[in-house]
Design a protein around this motif. Structure first.
Motif, PDB file in Angstrom:
ATOM      1  N   MET A   1       0.829  -1.209   0.000  1.00  9.36           N
ATOM      2  CA  MET A   1       0.000   0.000   0.000  1.00  9.36           C
ATOM      3  C   MET A   1       0.865   1.261   0.000  1.00  9.36           C
ATOM      4  SD  MET A   1      -3.320   0.522   2.344  1.00  9.36           S
ATOM      5  CE  MET A   1      -4.014  -1.021   1.770  1.00  9.36           C
ATOM      6  N   GLU A   5      -0.631   7.593   0.526  1.00  7.91           N
ATOM      7  CA  GLU A   5      -2.075   7.382   0.575  1.00  7.91           C
ATOM      8  C   GLU A   5      -2.555   7.228   2.016  1.00  7.91           C
ATOM      9  OE1 GLU A   5      -4.828   3.816  -0.678  1.00  7.91           O
ATOM     10  OE2 GLU A   5      -3.458   4.349  -2.305  1.00  7.91           O
ATOM     11  N   ASN A   6      -1.681   6.685   2.878  1.00 10.74           N
ATOM     12  CA  ASN A   6      -2.076   6.447   4.266  1.00 10.74           C
ATOM     13  C   ASN A   6      -1.504   7.461   5.237  1.00 10.74           C
ATOM     14  OD1 ASN A   6      -3.761   4.224   3.832  1.00 10.74           O
ATOM     15  ND2 ASN A   6      -1.947   2.966   3.478  1.00 10.74           N
ATOM     16  N   LYS A   7      -1.036   8.584   4.697  1.00 17.65           N
ATOM     17  CA  LYS A   7      -0.509   9.644   5.563  1.00 17.65           C
ATOM     18  C   LYS A   7      -1.630  10.264   6.388  1.00 17.65           C
ATOM     19  CE  LYS A   7       2.356  13.443   5.026  1.00 17.65           C
ATOM     20  NZ  LYS A   7       2.749  14.564   4.185  1.00 17.65           N
ATOM     21  N   PRO A   9      -4.171  12.667   7.944  1.00 16.64           N
ATOM     22  CA  PRO A   9      -4.706  13.991   7.596  1.00 16.64           C
ATOM     23  C   PRO A   9      -4.826  14.858   8.857  1.00 16.64           C
ATOM     24  CG  PRO A   9      -6.466  12.382   7.713  1.00 16.64           C
ATOM     25  CD  PRO A   9      -5.210  11.664   8.080  1.00 16.64           C
ATOM     26  N   TRP A  14       0.124   9.955  12.899  1.00 11.65           N
ATOM     27  CA  TRP A  14      -1.022   9.257  13.484  1.00 11.65           C
ATOM     28  C   TRP A  14      -0.949   9.323  15.006  1.00 11.65           C
ATOM     29  CZ3 TRP A  14      -5.249   8.395  11.002  1.00 11.65           C
ATOM     30  CH2 TRP A  14      -5.215   8.202   9.615  1.00 11.65           C
ATOM     31  N   TRP A  17      -2.787  12.124  16.292  1.00 13.74           N
ATOM     32  CA  TRP A  17      -4.237  11.849  16.231  1.00 13.74           C
ATOM     33  C   TRP A  17      -4.689  11.092  17.485  1.00 13.74           C
ATOM     34  CZ3 TRP A  17      -8.916  12.462  14.318  1.00 13.74           C
ATOM     35  CH2 TRP A  17      -9.087  13.046  13.044  1.00 13.74           C
ATOM     36  N   TYR A  18      -3.917  10.039  17.809  1.00 14.49           N
ATOM     37  CA  TYR A  18      -4.288   9.193  18.957  1.00 14.49           C
ATOM     38  C   TYR A  18      -4.261  10.005  20.248  1.00 14.49           C
ATOM     39  CZ  TYR A  18      -3.107   5.661  15.477  1.00 14.49           C
ATOM     40  OH  TYR A  18      -3.037   4.922  14.327  1.00 14.49           O
ATOM     41  N   PHE A  20      -4.642  13.184  20.513  1.00 13.23           N
ATOM     42  CA  PHE A  20      -5.759  14.130  20.463  1.00 13.23           C
ATOM     43  C   PHE A  20      -7.061  13.467  20.936  1.00 13.23           C
ATOM     44  CE2 PHE A  20      -9.267  16.042  17.891  1.00 13.23           C
ATOM     45  CZ  PHE A  20      -9.281  17.283  18.525  1.00 13.23           C
ATOM     46  N   VAL A  21      -7.321  12.237  20.463  1.00 19.68           N
ATOM     47  CA  VAL A  21      -8.559  11.529  20.851  1.00 19.68           C
ATOM     48  C   VAL A  21      -8.573  11.284  22.367  1.00 19.68           C
ATOM     49  CG1 VAL A  21      -9.896   9.377  20.581  1.00 19.68           C
ATOM     50  CG2 VAL A  21      -8.896  10.470  18.582  1.00 19.68           C
TER      51      VAL A  21
END
Lengths: 40, 580
Positions: A1, A5-7, A9, A14, A17-18, A20-21
């Motif tokens: 893959m 494409e899997n960067k 956003p 990532w 992101w984690y 942040f959640v």
């Protein structure tokens, strides 16, 4: 893959992101505690 | 229901079916039918995940839960965002790399065929039965409140969605869920607005919150500690929500095909992850707002007389039973309490307007006492209904919100909110049927048939499996009606009986890389399932050996599999390879 494409956003990685959640969850729990305290 | 309500209900439902059929065009092969050709953007994945989890009972039960027990139910969702992070890091990349069709396919790659069969069997058992109950639960509520025939309601609740689910597979499910959620959010917002709007003119939104809060309905955070001891049987508190809720969400979103199938439709790993993480962000605030409607409804019923029990069918049963005289006396007591409550809450709101703090405090103290007396009478009615003499159902939580809707909301909005009950059901049932058909095709049919089918054949067969599972769920719903409501409660905890064990198998697969022996994990899972069932039975004995909330069964099952697998692994390895 394709890696691009899997960067992630919005955030650079990532991991951000984690974090942040989880921080958002902690913030929600704090706000709900204040809400409970304010109205009980 | 008025004619306008019927028209709005019919248009909304017909619109959903037409939209589902319009979005049904997909390629005629298995990947197109059950995974929408892995083409979905994260927004659709998010709405599909949310639409699958949120059934009709979510929207009926949550406001009722807040009305009776306060908002602490929101804590049940605290483990969900953590689970979304763990699934994004560990589960999704594996499923994405292996390009699996179902979660259980991975277990055959990792261990062996029988472990895959065991987990998919547990999935069929749990999801098949609980989807049948998902058809029955809202049907019985609508049937009781509106006097509809239960068999026809079941048929409409579980049957119409089969048209677009069978026709368009995962793609139709995802697109209809998007439209369904938009309608649901609009309807719930209007219902919440109306609750506040129907309060007396001088009662502001913050006054309504104060009344609800002072009477214990805004208890969003509770610790579960009573007299400095943690209460393990307390269902919803901060700790059971974070720990038990985490394991439940990890198992549901990470290993239940009805959810895994939603994010496998994403066009890339990135889209799956963003969909899941956004779900982790929006779920707690969304549940908070739904519960808030129930808490405000509680305030509404301080100013207006609430029924002593919200399920009219059960109430009629009581009125015609041996308890009818006792009930008549209780009803009079309840009515006079309701009048006193109305007078006191009006005094409170006038005092709040005039900033007379002493009268405010006195009114609130009086209201607390009156509410306590009122709750005691309701408890007595519930006890009578649950008793063997009456043999009824003493739980009216799911009836509270819809009773309010039918009795108080304006014409048109009633039709919209009843349509919401249908489409919320359709969203979760359609995803469940789609996932059951996927597993039947991929985990059973493909493995156990000798003839290799063409893509077109597999597409056609998947449609038949979808129809078959749809019919199965309706049959379960009809059967449930004959058995009674006790089965609903049993099936509600069915998830926690199996989810932990399925999760344990996946945790061993993902994190214990040295365990390659399928026998160890297979027998570990069997033993852990027996452990979970034993613990559950011990809590159900009369008197119970000990009490624990059902959410704790999830970590017990998951850690049970890990423990027994680690214990059995060296023993079974020696048997296979005595020299080594």
């Amino acid at each position: 893959m394709n890696n691009d494409e899997n960067k992630s956003p919005l955030f650079k990685t990532w991991r951000q992101w984690y974090v942040f959640v989880i921080v958002f969850l902690i913030l929600m729990i704090v706000l709900l505690s204040l809400f409970t305290k304010a109205f009980s | 229901m008025s004619q306008l309500d019927w028209i709005i209900l019919a248009i909304t439902l017909a619109g959903i079916i037409a939209y589902g059929l319009y979005k049904s065009r997909t390629s005629h092969n298995l990947e197109g039918y059950i995974l929408a050709n892995r083409s979905m953007p994260w927004g659709l994945v998010l709405l599909s995940i949310m639409g699958t989890q949120a059934s009709a009972i979510t929207f009926l039960s949550a406001p009722g839960q807040a009305y009776t027990d306060g908002m602490r139910f929101v804590q049940y969702y605290f483990g969900l965002p953590i689970a979304m992070v763990v699934i994004s890091i560990f589960f999704v990349p594996v499923f994405s790399r292996l390009k699996v069709f179902t979660a259980y396919e991975y277990l055959e790659n990792r261990f062996d065929g029988k472990t895959r069969t065991l987990t998919s069997f547990l999935f069929f058992l749990q999801r098949g039965l609980s989807t049948g109950i998902s058809v029955f639960a809202p049907s019985i509520i609508l049937s009781s409140l509106l006097g509809w025939n239960i068999y026809w309601t079941n048929l409409f609740m579980g049957g119409l969605l089969i048209i677009y689910t069978m026709s368009g597979g995962a793609k139709a499910v995802a697109y209809t869920q998007q439209l369904q959620l938009i309608i649901i959010f609009i309807g719930m917002f209007l219902a919440g607005y109306m609750v506040v709007h129907m309060l007396p003119k001088n009662v502001s939104f913050s006054d309504a919150l104060v009344v609800s809060g002072k009477l214990g309905r805004l208890n969003a955070i509770t610790t579960g500690f009573t007299k400095n001891r943690f209460n393990w049987s307390d269902q919803y508190n901060l700790f059971s929500g974070i720990i038990g809720g985490f394991f439940l969400a990890l198992s549901y979103f990470g290993t239940d095909q009805s959810q895994v199938g939603r994010y496998l439709t994403a066009k890339s790993l990135k889209e799956s992850r963003v969909g899941l993480l956004m779900n982790g962000l929006v779920k707690v605030p969304m549940q908070f707002l739904i519960l808030l409607i129930g808490a405000l409804l509680f305030t509404f019923y301080q100013f207006n007389k609430a029924p002593v029990f919200f399920n009219k069918v059960q109430l009629t049963k009581l009125e015609n039973s041996v308890k009818k005289d006792s009930f008549s006396v209780l009803q009079n007591q309840y009515d006079s309490l309701a009048i006193k409550k109305q007078e006191t809450v009006v005094t409170y709101s006038a005092a709040a307007d005039n900033k007379n703090h002493q009268v405010e405090d006195e009114s609130i103290s009086s209201l607390r006492i009156l509410q306590h007396q009122s709750d005691s009478l309701r408890k007595k009615v519930k006890g009578w209904l649950d008793s063997k003499v009456i043999g009824g159902d003493g739980n009216d939580t799911n009836y509270i919100f819809l009773s309010f809707v039918v009795a108080n909301l304006p014409v048109g909005l009633v039709g919209l909110l009843i349509a919401i009950i249908f489409i919320a059901s359709w969203g979760s049932i359609a995803a469940a049927i789609n996932s059951l058909a996927s597993c039947s095709m991929v985990d059973l049919h493909r493995r156990f048939t000798k003839n290799i089918d063409s893509g077109e054949d597999e597409y056609r067969l998947s449609k038949w499996y979808t129809l078959g599972w749809g019919v199965f769920c309706i049959v379960v719903a009809m059967f449930t009606y004959n058995i009674g409501n006790s089965l609903i409660e049993a099936v509600n905890i069915l998830g926690s009986l199996f989810y932990g064990v399925i999760l344990g198998v996946f945790l061993v697969a993902l994190f214990l890389k040295n365990i390659r022996n399928g026998n160890a994990v297979f027998w570990g899972a069997i033993l852990a399932e027996l452990l979970v069932l034993t613990v559950f039975m011990l809590t159900k004995l009369n008197p119970p050996v000990f009490k624990i909330g059902f959410l704790w069964l999830n970590p017990i099952g998951a850690f049970g599999v890990i423990f027994f697998t680690l214990l059995l692994h060296p023993i079974l390895n020696k048997k296979i390879n005595p020299a080594g």
